[in-house]
Design a protein around this motif. Structure first.
Motif, PDB file in Angstrom:
ATOM      1  N   GLU A 110      21.453  26.243  31.393  1.00 26.90           N
ATOM      2  CA  GLU A 110      22.084  26.668  32.638  1.00 26.90           C
ATOM      3  C   GLU A 110      23.597  26.771  32.437  1.00 26.90           C
ATOM      4  OE1 GLU A 110      20.728  24.635  36.097  1.00 26.90           O
ATOM      5  OE2 GLU A 110      18.723  25.474  35.805  1.00 26.90           O
ATOM      6  N   ARG A 111      24.292  27.310  33.441  1.00 27.41           N
ATOM      7  CA  ARG A 111      25.742  27.472  33.281  1.00 27.41           C
ATOM      8  C   ARG A 111      26.474  26.916  34.505  1.00 27.41           C
ATOM      9  NH1 ARG A 111      27.962  33.094  31.145  1.00 27.41           N
ATOM     10  NH2 ARG A 111      28.123  33.401  33.389  1.00 27.41           N
ATOM     11  N   ASN A 112      27.776  26.784  34.344  1.00 23.96           N
ATOM     12  CA  ASN A 112      28.631  26.367  35.439  1.00 23.96           C
ATOM     13  C   ASN A 112      28.850  27.572  36.367  1.00 23.96           C
ATOM     14  OD1 ASN A 112      30.553  24.846  36.934  1.00 23.96           O
ATOM     15  ND2 ASN A 112      30.864  23.626  35.078  1.00 23.96           N
ATOM     16  N   TYR A 113      29.667  27.422  37.370  1.00 30.01           N
ATOM     17  CA  TYR A 113      29.909  28.527  38.313  1.00 30.01           C
ATOM     18  C   TYR A 113      30.571  29.709  37.619  1.00 30.01           C
ATOM     19  CZ  TYR A 113      28.160  25.471  41.798  1.00 30.01           C
ATOM     20  OH  TYR A 113      27.299  24.685  42.505  1.00 30.01           O
ATOM     21  N   HIS A 114      30.186  30.913  38.010  1.00 36.27           N
ATOM     22  CA  HIS A 114      30.662  32.142  37.363  1.00 36.27           C
ATOM     23  C   HIS A 114      32.186  32.173  37.229  1.00 36.27           C
ATOM     24  CE1 HIS A 114      26.659  33.599  37.707  1.00 36.27           C
ATOM     25  NE2 HIS A 114      26.742  34.199  38.883  1.00 36.27           N
ATOM     26  N   CYS A 115      32.910  31.630  38.225  1.00 38.20           N
ATOM     27  CA  CYS A 115      34.374  31.777  38.257  1.00 38.20           C
ATOM     28  C   CYS A 115      35.021  31.227  36.974  1.00 38.20           C
ATOM     29  CB  CYS A 115      34.962  31.103  39.490  1.00 38.20           C
ATOM     30  SG  CYS A 115      34.615  29.361  39.602  1.00 38.20           S
ATOM     31  N   PHE A 116      34.459  30.154  36.404  1.00 37.92           N
ATOM     32  CA  PHE A 116      35.073  29.573  35.197  1.00 37.92           C
ATOM     33  C   PHE A 116      34.985  30.536  34.014  1.00 37.92           C
ATOM     34  CE2 PHE A 116      33.665  25.783  37.651  1.00 37.92           C
ATOM     35  CZ  PHE A 116      34.925  25.304  37.954  1.00 37.92           C
ATOM     36  N   TYR A 117      33.848  31.220  33.894  1.00 36.01           N
ATOM     37  CA  TYR A 117      33.660  32.172  32.785  1.00 36.01           C
ATOM     38  C   TYR A 117      34.522  33.408  33.014  1.00 36.01           C
ATOM     39  CZ  TYR A 117      29.796  28.992  32.232  1.00 36.01           C
ATOM     40  OH  TYR A 117      29.056  27.859  32.105  1.00 36.01           O
ATOM     41  N   MET A 118      34.658  33.772  34.277  1.00 34.52           N
ATOM     42  CA  MET A 118      35.496  34.941  34.609  1.00 34.52           C
ATOM     43  C   MET A 118      36.945  34.648  34.237  1.00 34.52           C
ATOM     44  SD  MET A 118      33.970  35.904  38.311  1.00 34.52           S
ATOM     45  CE  MET A 118      32.458  36.808  38.508  1.00 34.52           C
ATOM     46  N   LEU A 119      37.398  33.428  34.539  1.00 36.46           N
ATOM     47  CA  LEU A 119      38.779  33.055  34.200  1.00 36.46           C
ATOM     48  C   LEU A 119      38.995  33.095  32.691  1.00 36.46           C
ATOM     49  CD1 LEU A 119      39.743  30.089  36.548  1.00 36.46           C
ATOM     50  CD2 LEU A 119      40.912  32.279  36.291  1.00 36.46           C
ATOM     51  N   CYS A 120      38.017  32.565  31.943  1.00 37.35           N
ATOM     52  CA  CYS A 120      38.146  32.537  30.476  1.00 37.35           C
ATOM     53  C   CYS A 120      38.133  33.956  29.896  1.00 37.35           C
ATOM     54  CB  CYS A 120      37.024  31.718  29.851  1.00 37.35           C
ATOM     55  SG  CYS A 120      37.141  29.984  30.269  1.00 37.35           S
ATOM     56  N   ALA A 121      37.358  34.843  30.549  1.00 37.16           N
ATOM     57  CA  ALA A 121      37.236  36.202  30.013  1.00 37.16           C
ATOM     58  C   ALA A 121      38.392  37.101  30.454  1.00 37.16           C
ATOM     59  CB  ALA A 121      35.908  36.813  30.486  1.00 37.16           C
ATOM     60  N   ALA A 122      39.148  36.633  31.452  1.00 34.27           N
ATOM     61  CA  ALA A 122      40.216  37.477  32.002  1.00 34.27           C
ATOM     62  C   ALA A 122      41.361  37.607  31.009  1.00 34.27           C
ATOM     63  CB  ALA A 122      40.714  36.856  33.304  1.00 34.27           C
ATOM     64  N   PRO A 123      42.146  38.698  31.116  1.00 32.60           N
ATOM     65  CA  PRO A 123      43.324  38.838  30.245  1.00 32.60           C
ATOM     66  C   PRO A 123      44.295  37.679  30.485  1.00 32.60           C
ATOM     67  CG  PRO A 123      43.008  40.776  31.640  1.00 32.60           C
ATOM     68  CD  PRO A 123      41.963  39.805  32.026  1.00 32.60           C
ATOM     69  N   PRO A 124      45.105  37.285  29.463  1.00 33.04           N
ATOM     70  CA  PRO A 124      45.948  36.091  29.550  1.00 33.04           C
ATOM     71  C   PRO A 124      46.837  36.059  30.796  1.00 33.04           C
ATOM     72  CG  PRO A 124      46.143  37.132  27.401  1.00 33.04           C
ATOM     73  CD  PRO A 124      45.242  37.976  28.201  1.00 33.04           C
ATOM     74  N   GLU A 125      47.371  37.234  31.197  1.00 32.87           N
ATOM     75  CA  GLU A 125      48.307  37.204  32.337  1.00 32.87           C
ATOM     76  C   GLU A 125      47.595  36.812  33.636  1.00 32.87           C
ATOM     77  OE1 GLU A 125      47.317  41.600  31.601  1.00 32.87           O
ATOM     78  OE2 GLU A 125      47.572  39.771  30.452  1.00 32.87           O
ATOM     79  N   VAL A 126      46.243  37.092  33.725  1.00 31.23           N
ATOM     80  CA  VAL A 126      45.493  36.716  34.926  1.00 31.23           C
ATOM     81  C   VAL A 126      45.089  35.256  34.838  1.00 31.23           C
ATOM     82  CG1 VAL A 126      43.418  37.163  36.299  1.00 31.23           C
ATOM     83  CG2 VAL A 126      44.642  39.063  35.227  1.00 31.23           C
ATOM     84  N   SER A 127      44.555  34.833  33.676  1.00 32.68           N
ATOM     85  CA  SER A 127      44.068  33.465  33.574  1.00 32.68           C
ATOM     86  C   SER A 127      45.175  32.421  33.628  1.00 32.68           C
ATOM     87  CB  SER A 127      43.214  33.287  32.311  1.00 32.68           C
ATOM     88  OG  SER A 127      43.836  33.845  31.210  1.00 32.68           O
ATOM     89  N   SER A 128      46.441  32.820  33.315  1.00 29.67           N
ATOM     90  CA  SER A 128      47.522  31.831  33.382  1.00 29.67           C
ATOM     91  C   SER A 128      48.130  31.780  34.787  1.00 29.67           C
ATOM     92  CB  SER A 128      48.631  32.194  32.378  1.00 29.67           C
ATOM     93  OG  SER A 128      49.148  33.462  32.720  1.00 29.67           O
ATOM     94  N   PHE A 129      47.644  32.695  35.663  1.00 27.87           N
ATOM     95  CA  PHE A 129      48.174  32.774  37.024  1.00 27.87           C
ATOM     96  C   PHE A 129      47.881  31.487  37.796  1.00 27.87           C
ATOM     97  CE2 PHE A 129      47.367  34.096  41.477  1.00 27.87           C
ATOM     98  CZ  PHE A 129      48.674  34.342  41.828  1.00 27.87           C
TER      99      PHE A 129
END
Ligand SMILES: Nc1ncnc2c1ncn2[C@@H]1O[C@H](COP(=O)(O)OP(=O)(O)OP(=O)(O)O)[C@@H](O)[C@H]1O
Length: 292
Positions: free
Chosen positions: A273-292
């Motif tokens: 199973e996995r954690n909530y989608h938002c964590f994977y989305m943050l990791c997959a996002a470009p650096p400027e978005v994930s560091s926001f």
């Protein structure tokens, strides 16, 4: 006002066996009777009674297997039931579990995933896209059609609720229930899509309430949905959606209330199973978005 409530349920056949038994007319079992018996591999199998010995009934199953079962565990089979099933299960001669399941299966085999039981709509998850079932042409067909006149469909349920609200001036609610992965979230989106179609405003009027409600789904799912063994996009919270309409039947407001989020998943997830989608989305996002 129209509200939807999605309720996850543990796996259980919706209509209890006891309740269904009460609805079945009393039948006498005799040699030659067609019956259903429980089967450990395929749940229920049909067959013909070849011997009656008090409480013990000998049945020759269609698989060729001979079984001896107690009379109380044998369910009559309607020999005249149409092979394509019926669109409303209240039309079945016997409303017991094997008969209901057989009817749903016959319809499912013909890509008919929706079936009524009176004014309850049963949806069987097709696990594949059926876009022709939900296009704007389909919505136009269900608009104003009497309930039961067209094939069973979530649009028919939404239309009936909408018209009751307009004609009687009374708030309506639609309860969406089923086990995990049954299709509650998809069904709720279809209901909302139809209500947005009925009560929506012209695109020229700017970003409308119904658009905002439909667009809020991906955000809610990012924070409240996760992959589980049963569903890649499982809602780990209950949802209460309220849509408000003005006197002319146009959407004037909406509210989504969430409850009972499975918080333990944030710090404890069991494989696969996995954690909530938002964590994977943050990791997959470009650096400027994930560091926001
Ligand atoms: N009507 C449908 N047509 C096509 N696919 C469907 C339909 N209903 C469900 N599905 C498929 O099944 C998957 C699971 O459905 P859904 O997320 O709606 O289940 P659920 O009952 O809300 O589950 P949970 O309680 O775990 O959130 C969907 O992601 C979709 O792929």
């Amino acid at each position: 006002m129209l509200v939807f409530c999605t309720i996850p349920r543990p796996f259980k056949f919706e209509i209890g066996k006891q309740e269904l038994n009460c609805m079945a007319p009393p039948t006498t079992l005799a040699v030659g009777s067609l019956v259903w018996v429980e089967d450990s591999d395929i749940a229920w199998i049909d067959g013909e009674v070849v011997q009656v010995n008090g409480e013990d009934i000998k049945v020759l199953c269609t698989s060729g297997k001979m079984v001896v079962v107690k009379a109380s565990n044998v369910y009559p089979k309607d020999a005249e039931a149409p092979s394509c099933g019926v669109d409303d299960m209240t039309k079945l001669a016997y409303l017991h579990e094997p008969s209901v399941l057989q009817n749903l299966r016959s319809r499912y085999d013909m890509n008919e995933i929706y079936t009524y039981t009176g004014n309850i709509l049963i949806a069987v998850n097709p696990f594949r896209k059926l876009p022709h079932l939900y296009d704007s042409h389909m919505m136009a067909q269900y608009k104003g059609a009497a309930f039961g006149e067209l094939s069973p469909h979530p649009f028919a349920v939404a239309d009936a609720a909408y018209r009751l609200m307009i004609n009687d001036g009374i708030s309506q609610s639609i309860l969406v229930s089923g086990e995990s992965g049954a299709g509650k979230t998809v069904s709720t989106k279809l209901l909302m899509q139809y209500l947005a179609y009925m009560g929506g405003r012209a695109a020229s009027e700017g970003r409308t309430v119904e658009q905002q409600v439909l667009e809020s789904n991906p955000v809610l799912e990012a924070f409240g949905n996760a992959k589980t063994v049963r569903n890649n996009n499982s809602s780990r919270f209950g949802k209460f959606v309220e849509i408000q309409f003005d006197r002319r039947g146009r959407i004037s407001g909406a509210a989504v209330r969430t409850y009972l989020l499975e918080r333990s998943r944030v710090c404890q997830v069991s494989d696969p199973e996995r954690n909530y989608h938002c964590f994977y989305m943050l990791c997959a996002a470009p650096p400027e978005v994930s560091s926001f």
